[in-house]
Design a protein around this motif. Structure first.
Motif, mmCIF file in Angstrom:
data_model
loop_
_atom_site.group_PDB
_atom_site.id
_atom_site.type_symbol
_atom_site.label_atom_id
_atom_site.label_comp_id
_atom_site.label_asym_id
_atom_site.label_seq_id
_atom_site.Cartn_x
_atom_site.Cartn_y
_atom_site.Cartn_z
ATOM 1 N N THR A 184 0.830 -1.211 0.000
ATOM 2 C CA THR A 184 0.000 0.000 0.000
ATOM 3 C C THR A 184 0.861 1.257 0.000
ATOM 4 O O THR A 184 0.626 2.183 -0.783
ATOM 5 C CB THR A 184 -0.920 -0.002 1.251
ATOM 6 O OG1 THR A 184 -1.697 -1.187 1.201
ATOM 7 C CG2 THR A 184 -1.822 1.210 1.287
ATOM 8 N N ASN A 257 -6.167 -10.043 -7.476
ATOM 9 C CA ASN A 257 -7.267 -9.639 -6.603
ATOM 10 C C ASN A 257 -8.089 -8.622 -7.394
ATOM 11 O O ASN A 257 -7.520 -7.633 -7.840
ATOM 12 C CB ASN A 257 -6.699 -8.994 -5.320
ATOM 13 C CG ASN A 257 -7.788 -8.515 -4.383
ATOM 14 O OD1 ASN A 257 -8.968 -8.737 -4.611
ATOM 15 N ND2 ASN A 257 -7.381 -7.823 -3.332
ATOM 16 N N ASP A 285 2.242 -5.647 -9.047
ATOM 17 C CA ASP A 285 1.949 -6.034 -7.663
ATOM 18 C C ASP A 285 1.965 -7.568 -7.616
ATOM 19 O O ASP A 285 1.098 -8.225 -8.181
ATOM 20 C CB ASP A 285 0.562 -5.458 -7.311
ATOM 21 C CG ASP A 285 0.152 -5.674 -5.888
ATOM 22 O OD1 ASP A 285 0.708 -6.569 -5.242
ATOM 23 O OD2 ASP A 285 -0.755 -4.946 -5.427
ATOM 24 N N TYR A 288 0.573 -11.940 -4.215
ATOM 25 C CA TYR A 288 -0.068 -13.246 -4.015
ATOM 26 C C TYR A 288 0.750 -14.396 -4.597
ATOM 27 O O TYR A 288 0.359 -15.551 -4.445
ATOM 28 C CB TYR A 288 -1.450 -13.268 -4.679
ATOM 29 C CG TYR A 288 -2.466 -12.409 -3.960
ATOM 30 C CD1 TYR A 288 -3.140 -12.884 -2.842
ATOM 31 C CD2 TYR A 288 -2.736 -11.114 -4.386
ATOM 32 C CE1 TYR A 288 -4.061 -12.096 -2.171
ATOM 33 C CE2 TYR A 288 -3.650 -10.317 -3.729
ATOM 34 C CZ TYR A 288 -4.311 -10.813 -2.618
ATOM 35 O OH TYR A 288 -5.208 -10.037 -1.949
ATOM 36 N N SER A 315 4.859 -7.955 -0.683
ATOM 37 C CA SER A 315 4.885 -7.801 0.778
ATOM 38 C C SER A 315 4.647 -9.164 1.417
ATOM 39 O O SER A 315 4.475 -10.171 0.726
ATOM 40 C CB SER A 315 3.817 -6.815 1.247
ATOM 41 O OG SER A 315 2.552 -7.452 1.319
ATOM 42 N N SER A 317 2.064 -9.676 3.443
ATOM 43 C CA SER A 317 0.691 -9.633 3.957
ATOM 44 C C SER A 317 -0.113 -10.865 3.596
ATOM 45 O O SER A 317 -1.044 -11.223 4.307
ATOM 46 C CB SER A 317 -0.031 -8.399 3.418
ATOM 47 O OG SER A 317 0.559 -7.253 3.964
ATOM 48 N N LYS A 318 0.196 -11.515 2.487
ATOM 49 C CA LYS A 318 -0.594 -12.679 2.077
ATOM 50 C C LYS A 318 0.137 -13.975 2.376
ATOM 51 O O LYS A 318 -0.483 -15.019 2.545
ATOM 52 C CB LYS A 318 -0.914 -12.602 0.577
ATOM 53 C CG LYS A 318 -1.525 -11.273 0.165
ATOM 54 C CD LYS A 318 -2.823 -10.958 0.893
ATOM 55 C CE LYS A 318 -3.216 -9.503 0.721
ATOM 56 N NZ LYS A 318 -4.454 -9.146 1.421
ATOM 57 N N ARG A 325 2.962 -5.258 8.371
ATOM 58 C CA ARG A 325 3.070 -4.035 7.569
ATOM 59 C C ARG A 325 4.475 -3.889 6.977
ATOM 60 O O ARG A 325 5.078 -2.806 7.046
ATOM 61 C CB ARG A 325 2.682 -2.759 8.358
ATOM 62 C CG ARG A 325 1.351 -2.759 9.028
ATOM 63 C CD ARG A 325 0.179 -3.172 8.130
ATOM 64 N NE ARG A 325 0.038 -2.377 6.920
ATOM 65 C CZ ARG A 325 -0.115 -2.928 5.713
ATOM 66 N NH1 ARG A 325 -0.158 -4.247 5.542
ATOM 67 N NH2 ARG A 325 -0.229 -2.163 4.663
#
Ligand SMILES: Cc1ncc(COP(=O)(O)O)c(C=O)c1O
Length: 492
Positions: A184, A257, A285, A288, A315, A317-318, A325
Protein backbone atom coordinates in the motif's frame (compact mmCIF):
# COMPACT_ATOMS: atom_id res chain seq x y z
CA UNK A 1 -31.98 -24.13 25.78
CA UNK A 2 -31.99 -27.07 23.36
CA UNK A 3 -29.76 -26.86 20.32
CA UNK A 4 -29.60 -29.28 17.47
CA UNK A 5 -26.16 -30.04 16.08
CA UNK A 6 -25.24 -32.71 13.57
CA UNK A 7 -21.74 -34.14 13.53
CA UNK A 8 -20.18 -35.84 10.55
CA UNK A 9 -17.76 -38.35 11.96
CA UNK A 10 -16.21 -39.14 8.57
CA UNK A 11 -15.51 -35.50 7.76
CA UNK A 12 -11.88 -34.33 7.75
CA UNK A 13 -13.00 -31.38 9.95
CA UNK A 14 -12.28 -31.97 13.65
CA UNK A 15 -15.37 -32.60 15.80
CA UNK A 16 -14.73 -29.56 18.02
CA UNK A 17 -14.49 -27.41 14.86
CA UNK A 18 -17.80 -28.75 13.57
CA UNK A 19 -19.44 -27.91 16.90
CA UNK A 20 -17.97 -24.39 16.94
CA UNK A 21 -18.91 -23.78 13.29
CA UNK A 22 -22.50 -24.91 13.80
CA UNK A 23 -22.91 -22.70 16.84
CA UNK A 24 -21.61 -19.79 14.76
CA UNK A 25 -24.19 -20.64 12.10
CA UNK A 26 -27.00 -20.61 14.62
CA UNK A 27 -25.80 -17.41 16.26
CA UNK A 28 -25.34 -15.70 12.88
CA UNK A 29 -28.83 -16.42 11.69
CA UNK A 30 -30.28 -15.50 15.05
CA UNK A 31 -31.54 -18.95 16.00
CA UNK A 32 -29.37 -18.38 19.06
CA UNK A 33 -29.75 -14.67 19.83
CA UNK A 34 -27.53 -12.55 22.06
CA UNK A 35 -28.01 -13.62 25.68
CA UNK A 36 -29.20 -17.17 24.84
CA UNK A 37 -27.81 -19.82 27.19
CA UNK A 38 -25.72 -22.65 25.74
CA UNK A 39 -25.95 -26.22 27.12
CA UNK A 40 -23.42 -27.20 29.76
CA UNK A 41 -20.32 -28.95 28.54
CA UNK A 42 -21.33 -32.18 30.27
CA UNK A 43 -24.82 -32.18 28.74
CA UNK A 44 -23.73 -31.35 25.21
CA UNK A 45 -20.97 -33.96 25.36
CA UNK A 46 -23.57 -36.56 26.43
CA UNK A 47 -26.09 -35.49 23.76
CA UNK A 48 -23.53 -35.60 20.97
CA UNK A 49 -21.65 -38.67 22.17
CA UNK A 50 -18.30 -36.84 22.28
CA UNK A 51 -15.80 -36.22 25.05
CA UNK A 52 -16.08 -33.17 27.30
CA UNK A 53 -12.70 -32.02 26.04
CA UNK A 54 -14.14 -31.81 22.51
CA UNK A 55 -16.97 -29.56 23.67
CA UNK A 56 -14.59 -27.58 25.88
CA UNK A 57 -12.32 -26.93 22.85
CA UNK A 58 -15.31 -25.76 20.79
CA UNK A 59 -16.43 -23.41 23.57
CA UNK A 60 -12.86 -22.14 24.01
CA UNK A 61 -12.70 -21.20 20.34
CA UNK A 62 -16.11 -19.51 20.44
CA UNK A 63 -15.08 -17.58 23.53
CA UNK A 64 -11.71 -16.56 22.07
CA UNK A 65 -13.46 -15.21 18.97
CA UNK A 66 -16.01 -13.28 21.05
CA UNK A 67 -19.12 -15.30 20.14
CA UNK A 68 -19.91 -16.50 23.67
CA UNK A 69 -19.19 -15.47 27.26
CA UNK A 70 -19.00 -17.61 30.36
CA UNK A 71 -20.07 -16.31 33.73
CA UNK A 72 -18.86 -18.33 36.70
CA UNK A 73 -21.77 -20.05 38.40
CA UNK A 74 -24.34 -18.88 35.84
CA UNK A 75 -23.38 -20.62 32.64
CA UNK A 76 -22.35 -19.85 29.08
CA UNK A 77 -24.25 -17.32 26.97
CA UNK A 78 -24.23 -15.93 23.45
CA UNK A 79 -22.27 -12.68 23.66
CA UNK A 80 -24.02 -9.32 23.45
CA UNK A 81 -21.25 -8.37 20.99
CA UNK A 82 -22.95 -10.39 18.23
CA UNK A 83 -25.04 -7.33 17.58
CA UNK A 84 -22.00 -5.37 16.50
CA UNK A 85 -22.68 -6.14 12.81
CA UNK A 86 -24.72 -2.94 12.90
CA UNK A 87 -21.37 -1.10 12.91
CA UNK A 88 -20.57 -2.17 9.32
CA UNK A 89 -20.16 1.02 7.34
CA UNK A 90 -20.72 -0.69 4.01
CA UNK A 91 -24.08 -2.14 5.06
CA UNK A 92 -25.87 1.04 4.02
CA UNK A 93 -26.09 2.40 0.49
CA UNK A 94 -24.13 3.54 -1.43
CA UNK A 95 -21.31 1.05 -0.85
CA UNK A 96 -18.06 2.97 -1.36
CA UNK A 97 -14.47 1.66 -1.58
CA UNK A 98 -13.61 3.66 1.53
CA UNK A 99 -16.45 2.07 3.54
CA UNK A 100 -15.55 -1.43 2.29
CA UNK A 101 -11.86 -1.02 3.16
CA UNK A 102 -12.78 0.33 6.57
CA UNK A 103 -14.99 -2.72 7.21
CA UNK A 104 -12.41 -5.20 5.92
CA UNK A 105 -9.82 -3.84 8.33
CA UNK A 106 -11.99 -4.58 11.34
CA UNK A 107 -14.06 -7.48 10.05
CA UNK A 108 -12.46 -9.98 12.44
CA UNK A 109 -13.65 -7.90 15.37
CA UNK A 110 -17.26 -7.92 14.23
CA UNK A 111 -18.81 -10.81 16.10
CA UNK A 112 -21.84 -12.58 14.66
CA UNK A 113 -20.79 -12.24 11.04
CA UNK A 114 -18.99 -14.85 9.01
CA UNK A 115 -16.72 -13.23 6.54
CA UNK A 116 -15.88 -14.40 3.05
CA UNK A 117 -14.84 -10.84 2.35
CA UNK A 118 -11.25 -10.45 3.36
CA UNK A 119 -8.43 -11.49 1.01
CA UNK A 120 -6.17 -12.27 3.97
CA UNK A 121 -4.58 -15.40 5.32
CA UNK A 122 -6.14 -17.13 8.32
CA UNK A 123 -4.85 -15.58 11.57
CA UNK A 124 -5.14 -18.97 13.28
CA UNK A 125 -2.46 -20.32 10.92
CA UNK A 126 0.17 -17.66 11.62
CA UNK A 127 3.51 -19.11 12.78
CA UNK A 128 3.21 -17.44 16.18
CA UNK A 129 5.72 -19.58 18.10
CA UNK A 130 8.41 -19.32 15.46
CA UNK A 131 7.98 -15.58 15.04
CA UNK A 132 7.90 -14.86 18.76
CA UNK A 133 10.98 -17.04 19.03
CA UNK A 134 12.99 -14.70 16.79
CA UNK A 135 11.60 -11.65 18.59
CA UNK A 136 12.90 -13.07 21.87
CA UNK A 137 16.35 -13.65 20.33
CA UNK A 138 16.56 -9.95 19.52
CA UNK A 139 16.41 -8.95 23.15
CA UNK A 140 20.19 -8.90 23.34
CA UNK A 141 20.19 -6.17 20.66
CA UNK A 142 17.58 -4.06 22.44
CA UNK A 143 19.59 -0.86 21.97
CA UNK A 144 19.62 -1.23 18.16
CA UNK A 145 15.92 -2.11 18.13
CA UNK A 146 15.12 1.05 20.07
CA UNK A 147 16.48 3.35 17.35
CA UNK A 148 15.32 4.68 14.00
CA UNK A 149 16.61 2.70 11.07
CA UNK A 150 17.57 3.51 7.48
CA UNK A 151 14.64 4.77 5.35
CA UNK A 152 15.54 2.25 2.71
CA UNK A 153 15.11 -0.59 5.21
CA UNK A 154 17.31 -2.54 7.63
CA UNK A 155 20.37 -3.91 5.76
CA UNK A 156 19.87 -7.43 7.15
CA UNK A 157 16.31 -7.44 5.85
CA UNK A 158 17.31 -6.21 2.40
CA UNK A 159 19.90 -8.99 2.17
CA UNK A 160 17.19 -11.56 3.02
CA UNK A 161 14.82 -9.90 0.52
CA UNK A 162 17.42 -10.08 -2.26
CA UNK A 163 17.61 -13.85 -1.65
CA UNK A 164 13.84 -14.14 -1.68
CA UNK A 165 13.58 -12.13 -4.89
CA UNK A 166 16.16 -14.34 -6.57
CA UNK A 167 13.76 -17.23 -6.09
CA UNK A 168 11.21 -15.19 -8.08
CA UNK A 169 13.86 -14.73 -10.81
CA UNK A 170 14.24 -11.07 -9.81
CA UNK A 171 17.87 -10.06 -9.78
CA UNK A 172 18.13 -7.11 -7.39
CA UNK A 173 21.00 -6.16 -5.08
CA UNK A 174 20.10 -5.28 -1.47
CA UNK A 175 20.92 -1.68 -2.33
CA UNK A 176 18.24 -1.59 -5.05
CA UNK A 177 15.49 -2.69 -2.68
CA UNK A 178 13.26 -0.28 -0.77
CA UNK A 179 11.40 -1.60 2.29
CA UNK A 180 7.91 -0.08 2.63
CA UNK A 181 4.92 -0.18 4.95
CA UNK A 182 3.25 -2.85 2.82
CA UNK A 183 2.50 -2.72 -0.89
CA UNK A 184 0.00 0.00 0.00
CA UNK A 185 2.70 2.49 0.88
CA UNK A 186 4.73 1.48 -2.18
CA UNK A 187 1.76 2.20 -4.45
CA UNK A 188 1.10 5.54 -2.78
CA UNK A 189 4.77 6.53 -3.18
CA UNK A 190 4.90 5.49 -6.85
CA UNK A 191 1.75 7.48 -7.56
CA UNK A 192 3.07 10.51 -5.76
CA UNK A 193 6.39 10.24 -7.59
CA UNK A 194 4.91 9.82 -11.07
CA UNK A 195 1.55 11.60 -11.10
CA UNK A 196 -0.06 14.97 -10.63
CA UNK A 197 -3.77 15.43 -9.86
CA UNK A 198 -5.76 14.91 -13.07
CA UNK A 199 -3.26 12.44 -14.59
CA UNK A 200 -4.41 9.03 -15.82
CA UNK A 201 -3.31 5.62 -14.61
CA UNK A 202 -4.50 2.48 -16.42
CA UNK A 203 -5.87 -0.29 -14.22
CA UNK A 204 -7.27 -3.75 -14.81
CA UNK A 205 -11.04 -3.99 -14.62
CA UNK A 206 -11.70 -5.27 -11.99
CA UNK A 207 -8.75 -4.30 -9.81
CA UNK A 208 -7.70 -4.08 -6.17
CA UNK A 209 -10.09 -1.75 -4.31
CA UNK A 210 -7.35 -0.30 -2.10
CA UNK A 211 -5.48 0.88 -5.15
CA UNK A 212 -8.53 2.67 -6.55
CA UNK A 213 -8.76 4.40 -3.19
CA UNK A 214 -5.08 5.40 -3.34
CA UNK A 215 -5.58 6.96 -6.79
CA UNK A 216 -8.70 8.79 -5.65
CA UNK A 217 -6.94 10.16 -2.59
CA UNK A 218 -4.26 11.66 -4.88
CA UNK A 219 -6.74 13.03 -7.44
CA UNK A 220 -5.53 10.63 -10.18
CA UNK A 221 -8.02 9.13 -12.68
CA UNK A 222 -8.26 5.35 -13.08
CA UNK A 223 -9.04 4.22 -16.64
CA UNK A 224 -10.21 0.62 -16.96
CA UNK A 225 -8.58 -2.03 -19.16
CA UNK A 226 -10.92 -5.05 -19.37
CA UNK A 227 -9.58 -8.25 -17.88
CA UNK A 228 -10.47 -11.77 -19.03
CA UNK A 229 -9.30 -15.24 -17.99
CA UNK A 230 -5.90 -14.62 -19.64
CA UNK A 231 -5.30 -11.20 -18.12
CA UNK A 232 -5.76 -7.63 -19.35
CA UNK A 233 -6.88 -7.34 -22.97
CA UNK A 234 -3.89 -5.99 -24.79
CA UNK A 235 -5.70 -4.37 -27.73
CA UNK A 236 -7.71 -2.31 -25.22
CA UNK A 237 -4.52 -1.48 -23.32
CA UNK A 238 -2.93 -0.20 -26.51
CA UNK A 239 -6.00 1.83 -27.54
CA UNK A 240 -6.30 3.41 -24.08
CA UNK A 241 -2.56 4.09 -23.91
CA UNK A 242 -2.76 5.97 -27.21
CA UNK A 243 -5.84 7.86 -26.08
CA UNK A 244 -4.82 8.81 -22.52
CA UNK A 245 -1.03 8.79 -22.40
CA UNK A 246 -1.14 7.20 -18.91
CA UNK A 247 1.52 7.76 -16.28
CA UNK A 248 1.61 4.02 -15.66
CA UNK A 249 -0.32 0.75 -15.81
CA UNK A 250 -1.04 -1.03 -12.52
CA UNK A 251 -1.29 -4.80 -12.79
CA UNK A 252 -1.46 -7.88 -10.55
CA UNK A 253 -0.28 -10.54 -13.02
CA UNK A 254 -0.37 -13.58 -10.72
CA UNK A 255 -3.48 -14.68 -8.74
CA UNK A 256 -5.07 -11.30 -9.21
CA UNK A 257 -7.27 -9.64 -6.60
CA UNK A 258 -10.27 -9.75 -6.97
CA UNK A 259 -10.46 -12.42 -9.71
CA UNK A 260 -7.68 -14.91 -8.97
CA UNK A 261 -6.73 -14.72 -12.68
CA UNK A 262 -3.10 -15.36 -13.72
CA UNK A 263 -1.88 -13.72 -16.92
CA UNK A 264 -0.86 -16.04 -19.74
CA UNK A 265 2.75 -15.84 -20.99
CA UNK A 266 1.54 -14.37 -24.31
CA UNK A 267 -0.34 -11.53 -22.57
CA UNK A 268 2.69 -10.81 -20.40
CA UNK A 269 4.94 -10.43 -23.42
CA UNK A 270 2.36 -8.37 -25.30
CA UNK A 271 1.69 -5.93 -22.49
CA UNK A 272 5.40 -5.30 -21.93
CA UNK A 273 5.72 -4.58 -25.65
CA UNK A 274 2.84 -2.05 -25.48
CA UNK A 275 4.42 -0.35 -22.44
CA UNK A 276 7.69 -0.01 -24.31
CA UNK A 277 5.99 1.27 -27.48
CA UNK A 278 4.01 3.96 -25.62
CA UNK A 279 6.68 4.74 -23.05
CA UNK A 280 4.74 4.15 -19.83
CA UNK A 281 5.83 2.23 -16.75
CA UNK A 282 4.22 -1.00 -15.58
CA UNK A 283 3.69 -1.17 -11.82
CA UNK A 284 3.57 -4.84 -10.89
CA UNK A 285 1.95 -6.03 -7.66
CA UNK A 286 3.23 -9.57 -6.99
CA UNK A 287 2.04 -10.11 -3.43
CA UNK A 288 -0.07 -13.25 -4.01
CA UNK A 289 2.50 -15.11 -6.13
CA UNK A 290 3.83 -17.36 -3.39
CA UNK A 291 0.32 -18.50 -2.41
CA UNK A 292 0.31 -21.05 -5.27
CA UNK A 293 -1.73 -24.26 -5.08
CA UNK A 294 -1.34 -26.15 -8.33
CA UNK A 295 2.12 -25.38 -9.68
CA UNK A 296 4.93 -22.86 -9.23
CA UNK A 297 3.85 -19.34 -10.10
CA UNK A 298 5.13 -17.84 -13.37
CA UNK A 299 8.05 -15.41 -13.08
CA UNK A 300 7.02 -11.78 -12.60
CA UNK A 301 6.92 -9.25 -15.44
CA UNK A 302 9.95 -7.62 -13.82
CA UNK A 303 12.02 -10.70 -14.63
CA UNK A 304 10.89 -10.64 -18.29
CA UNK A 305 11.53 -6.93 -18.79
CA UNK A 306 14.76 -5.82 -20.48
CA UNK A 307 14.10 -2.11 -20.66
CA UNK A 308 13.58 -0.90 -17.08
CA UNK A 309 9.83 -0.50 -17.70
CA UNK A 310 8.63 -2.35 -14.59
CA UNK A 311 8.37 -1.35 -10.94
CA UNK A 312 8.07 -4.44 -8.75
CA UNK A 313 6.17 -4.55 -5.43
CA UNK A 314 5.39 -7.27 -2.94
CA UNK A 315 4.88 -7.80 0.78
CA UNK A 316 4.37 -10.41 3.48
CA UNK A 317 0.69 -9.63 3.96
CA UNK A 318 -0.59 -12.68 2.08
CA UNK A 319 2.23 -15.15 2.64
CA UNK A 320 2.77 -14.49 6.34
CA UNK A 321 0.80 -11.81 8.20
CA UNK A 322 -0.63 -8.45 7.14
CA UNK A 323 -0.13 -7.04 10.65
CA UNK A 324 3.63 -6.90 10.01
CA UNK A 325 3.07 -4.04 7.57
CA UNK A 326 6.29 -4.84 5.75
CA UNK A 327 6.54 -4.73 1.98
CA UNK A 328 9.32 -4.08 -0.52
CA UNK A 329 9.82 -2.69 -3.97
CA UNK A 330 12.39 -2.48 -6.74
CA UNK A 331 12.25 0.45 -9.16
CA UNK A 332 14.43 1.76 -11.99
CA UNK A 333 17.32 3.84 -10.55
CA UNK A 334 16.10 7.47 -11.00
CA UNK A 335 12.68 6.57 -9.62
CA UNK A 336 14.26 4.67 -6.72
CA UNK A 337 15.94 7.81 -5.32
CA UNK A 338 12.76 9.82 -5.65
CA UNK A 339 10.79 7.10 -3.84
CA UNK A 340 13.37 6.98 -1.08
CA UNK A 341 13.15 10.70 -0.52
CA UNK A 342 9.33 10.58 -0.49
CA UNK A 343 9.42 7.66 1.94
CA UNK A 344 11.58 9.73 4.29
CA UNK A 345 8.98 12.49 4.11
CA UNK A 346 6.13 10.09 4.89
CA UNK A 347 7.23 8.11 7.94
CA UNK A 348 11.04 8.01 8.02
CA UNK A 349 11.41 4.23 8.24
CA UNK A 350 9.71 0.92 9.02
CA UNK A 351 9.73 -0.38 12.63
CA UNK A 352 13.26 -1.55 13.40
CA UNK A 353 12.30 -4.45 15.67
CA UNK A 354 9.95 -6.01 13.13
CA UNK A 355 12.40 -5.62 10.28
CA UNK A 356 15.17 -7.40 12.17
CA UNK A 357 12.78 -10.10 13.37
CA UNK A 358 11.57 -10.70 9.83
CA UNK A 359 15.16 -10.75 8.54
CA UNK A 360 16.00 -13.54 11.01
CA UNK A 361 12.80 -15.40 10.29
CA UNK A 362 13.54 -15.36 6.55
CA UNK A 363 17.22 -16.21 6.93
CA UNK A 364 16.29 -19.21 9.10
CA UNK A 365 13.96 -20.57 6.41
CA UNK A 366 10.83 -19.67 8.45
CA UNK A 367 8.78 -18.48 5.48
CA UNK A 368 9.42 -21.60 3.41
CA UNK A 369 8.57 -23.84 6.35
CA UNK A 370 5.40 -21.86 7.02
CA UNK A 371 4.26 -22.05 3.39
CA UNK A 372 4.95 -25.78 3.26
CA UNK A 373 2.61 -26.19 6.22
CA UNK A 374 -0.22 -23.85 5.20
CA UNK A 375 -0.48 -24.12 1.41
CA UNK A 376 -2.11 -27.59 1.52
CA UNK A 377 -4.69 -26.19 3.97
CA UNK A 378 -5.47 -23.21 1.72
CA UNK A 379 -5.64 -25.53 -1.27
CA UNK A 380 -8.22 -27.62 0.58
CA UNK A 381 -10.27 -24.45 1.20
CA UNK A 382 -10.04 -23.43 -2.46
CA UNK A 383 -11.21 -26.93 -3.44
CA UNK A 384 -14.07 -26.85 -0.93
CA UNK A 385 -15.14 -23.47 -2.33
CA UNK A 386 -15.10 -24.65 -5.95
CA UNK A 387 -16.95 -27.88 -5.14
CA UNK A 388 -19.60 -25.98 -3.18
CA UNK A 389 -20.06 -23.46 -6.01
CA UNK A 390 -20.46 -26.29 -8.50
CA UNK A 391 -22.96 -28.03 -6.26
CA UNK A 392 -25.12 -25.11 -5.17
CA UNK A 393 -25.02 -22.24 -7.64
CA UNK A 394 -27.95 -21.91 -10.05
CA UNK A 395 -27.43 -21.86 -13.81
CA UNK A 396 -26.37 -18.51 -15.23
CA UNK A 397 -23.88 -17.76 -12.43
CA UNK A 398 -20.20 -17.74 -13.40
CA UNK A 399 -17.09 -17.75 -11.26
CA UNK A 400 -13.33 -17.89 -11.64
CA UNK A 401 -11.24 -20.91 -10.59
CA UNK A 402 -8.02 -19.51 -9.11
CA UNK A 403 -4.89 -21.62 -8.89
CA UNK A 404 -3.48 -19.41 -6.14
CA UNK A 405 -4.31 -16.49 -3.86
CA UNK A 406 -7.53 -16.21 -1.89
CA UNK A 407 -10.06 -14.65 -4.27
CA UNK A 408 -12.71 -15.74 -6.73
CA UNK A 409 -14.89 -13.44 -8.80
CA UNK A 410 -18.56 -14.21 -9.29
CA UNK A 411 -20.69 -12.78 -12.08
CA UNK A 412 -24.48 -12.72 -11.84
CA UNK A 413 -26.39 -11.94 -15.00
CA UNK A 414 -29.11 -9.54 -13.94
CA UNK A 415 -28.02 -6.47 -12.07
CA UNK A 416 -31.46 -5.32 -10.94
CA UNK A 417 -32.28 -8.63 -9.28
CA UNK A 418 -29.31 -8.33 -6.94
CA UNK A 419 -29.25 -4.72 -5.85
CA UNK A 420 -29.79 -5.74 -2.21
CA UNK A 421 -27.89 -9.05 -2.22
CA UNK A 422 -25.06 -7.63 -0.11
CA UNK A 423 -27.37 -6.29 2.57
CA UNK A 424 -29.45 -9.50 2.54
CA UNK A 425 -26.35 -11.63 3.06
CA UNK A 426 -25.41 -9.48 6.06
CA UNK A 427 -28.88 -10.02 7.51
CA UNK A 428 -28.23 -13.75 7.24
CA UNK A 429 -24.91 -13.28 9.06
CA UNK A 430 -22.59 -13.49 6.04
CA UNK A 431 -20.41 -10.91 4.40
CA UNK A 432 -18.73 -10.96 1.01
CA UNK A 433 -17.41 -8.00 -1.01
CA UNK A 434 -19.72 -6.33 -3.52
CA UNK A 435 -18.06 -6.22 -6.94
CA UNK A 436 -18.70 -2.58 -7.80
CA UNK A 437 -15.96 -1.34 -5.49
CA UNK A 438 -13.36 -3.07 -7.68
CA UNK A 439 -14.48 -1.30 -10.86
CA UNK A 440 -13.23 1.93 -12.36
CA UNK A 441 -16.16 1.77 -14.84
CA UNK A 442 -19.68 0.56 -14.07
CA UNK A 443 -20.67 -2.92 -15.25
CA UNK A 444 -23.85 -4.30 -16.80
CA UNK A 445 -23.64 -7.30 -14.47
CA UNK A 446 -23.71 -7.75 -10.75
CA UNK A 447 -20.40 -9.03 -9.37
CA UNK A 448 -19.12 -10.13 -6.05
CA UNK A 449 -15.81 -11.31 -4.64
CA UNK A 450 -15.55 -14.35 -2.41
CA UNK A 451 -12.41 -15.03 -0.39
CA UNK A 452 -11.85 -18.55 0.87
CA UNK A 453 -8.51 -18.20 2.72
CA UNK A 454 -9.89 -17.14 6.05
CA UNK A 455 -12.45 -19.85 6.85
CA UNK A 456 -12.56 -23.60 7.34
CA UNK A 457 -13.98 -25.79 4.52
CA UNK A 458 -17.15 -26.34 6.60
CA UNK A 459 -17.77 -22.60 6.94
CA UNK A 460 -17.01 -22.02 3.26
CA UNK A 461 -19.52 -24.68 2.25
CA UNK A 462 -22.25 -23.25 4.42
CA UNK A 463 -21.53 -19.67 3.22
CA UNK A 464 -21.75 -20.73 -0.43
CA UNK A 465 -24.97 -22.56 0.31
CA UNK A 466 -26.58 -19.47 1.91
CA UNK A 467 -25.38 -17.23 -0.89
CA UNK A 468 -26.66 -19.63 -3.55
CA UNK A 469 -30.05 -19.66 -1.87
CA UNK A 470 -30.22 -15.86 -1.90
CA UNK A 471 -29.11 -15.75 -5.54
CA UNK A 472 -31.64 -18.40 -6.55
CA UNK A 473 -34.37 -16.34 -4.86
CA UNK A 474 -33.25 -13.23 -6.74
CA UNK A 475 -33.27 -15.09 -10.05
CA UNK A 476 -36.67 -16.67 -9.40
CA UNK A 477 -38.17 -13.32 -8.49
CA UNK A 478 -36.80 -11.74 -11.65
CA UNK A 479 -38.13 -14.64 -13.73
CA UNK A 480 -41.57 -14.17 -12.15
CA UNK A 481 -41.53 -10.43 -12.81
CA UNK A 482 -40.41 -11.16 -16.33
CA UNK A 483 -43.20 -13.62 -17.04
CA UNK A 484 -45.71 -11.23 -15.47
CA UNK A 485 -44.58 -8.12 -17.36
CA UNK A 486 -42.76 -9.58 -20.36
CA UNK A 487 -40.03 -7.02 -19.65
CA UNK A 488 -36.37 -7.96 -18.96
CA UNK A 489 -34.29 -5.75 -16.71
CA UNK A 490 -32.02 -3.48 -18.74
CA UNK A 491 -28.43 -4.68 -18.77
CA UNK A 492 -26.91 -1.46 -17.43
C1 LIG B 1 -3.54 -6.73 -4.84
C2 LIG B 1 -3.25 -6.17 -3.49
N1 LIG B 1 -2.28 -5.26 -3.35
C3 LIG B 1 -1.99 -4.74 -2.14
C4 LIG B 1 -2.70 -5.11 -1.01
C5 LIG B 1 -2.32 -4.50 0.30
O1 LIG B 1 -1.07 -5.03 0.62
P1 LIG B 1 -0.25 -4.63 1.90
O2 LIG B 1 -0.85 -5.26 3.07
O3 LIG B 1 1.13 -5.19 1.59
O4 LIG B 1 -0.23 -3.15 1.99
C6 LIG B 1 -3.71 -6.06 -1.10
C7 LIG B 1 -4.49 -6.45 0.08
O5 LIG B 1 -5.51 -7.09 -0.01
C8 LIG B 1 -3.99 -6.60 -2.38
O6 LIG B 1 -4.95 -7.52 -2.53
Amino acid sequence: MSVSLRLERNSPAALYQQIADQFKDQISNNRLPAGARLPTIRRLANDLGVTRVTVQNAYDELRADGWIEATTGRGTFVSERVNSRATLRSASQPVTPDAVISDMLQINEIVGLRSLASASPDPHLFPADEFWGVLAELRDDAATMAMYGASQGAPALRVALADLLRERAVDAAPDEILVTAGVTQGLALVTQALCRPGDVVLVEQPTYVGFLHTLKAQGVHAVAVPLDEEGPQVDALERLAAQHRPRYFYTIPTFQNPTGVTQSPARRRALLAVALRYGFLVVEDDLYACVAYDQSPPPPLFAEDNSASVVYLSSFSKSLMPGLRIGYMVAPAPLHSKLLSLRRAHDLCSPTLLQYALARFLAGGGLKKHLRRVLPLYRERRDAYLAAMQHHMPAGVEWTRPSGGYCSWITLPQRRAFSSLYQMAIQHGWVFTPGDVFLADPSAHYHLRICFGNQSPTVIRSGVEVLSRLIRTGLNETDRTHSETGDWAPLV
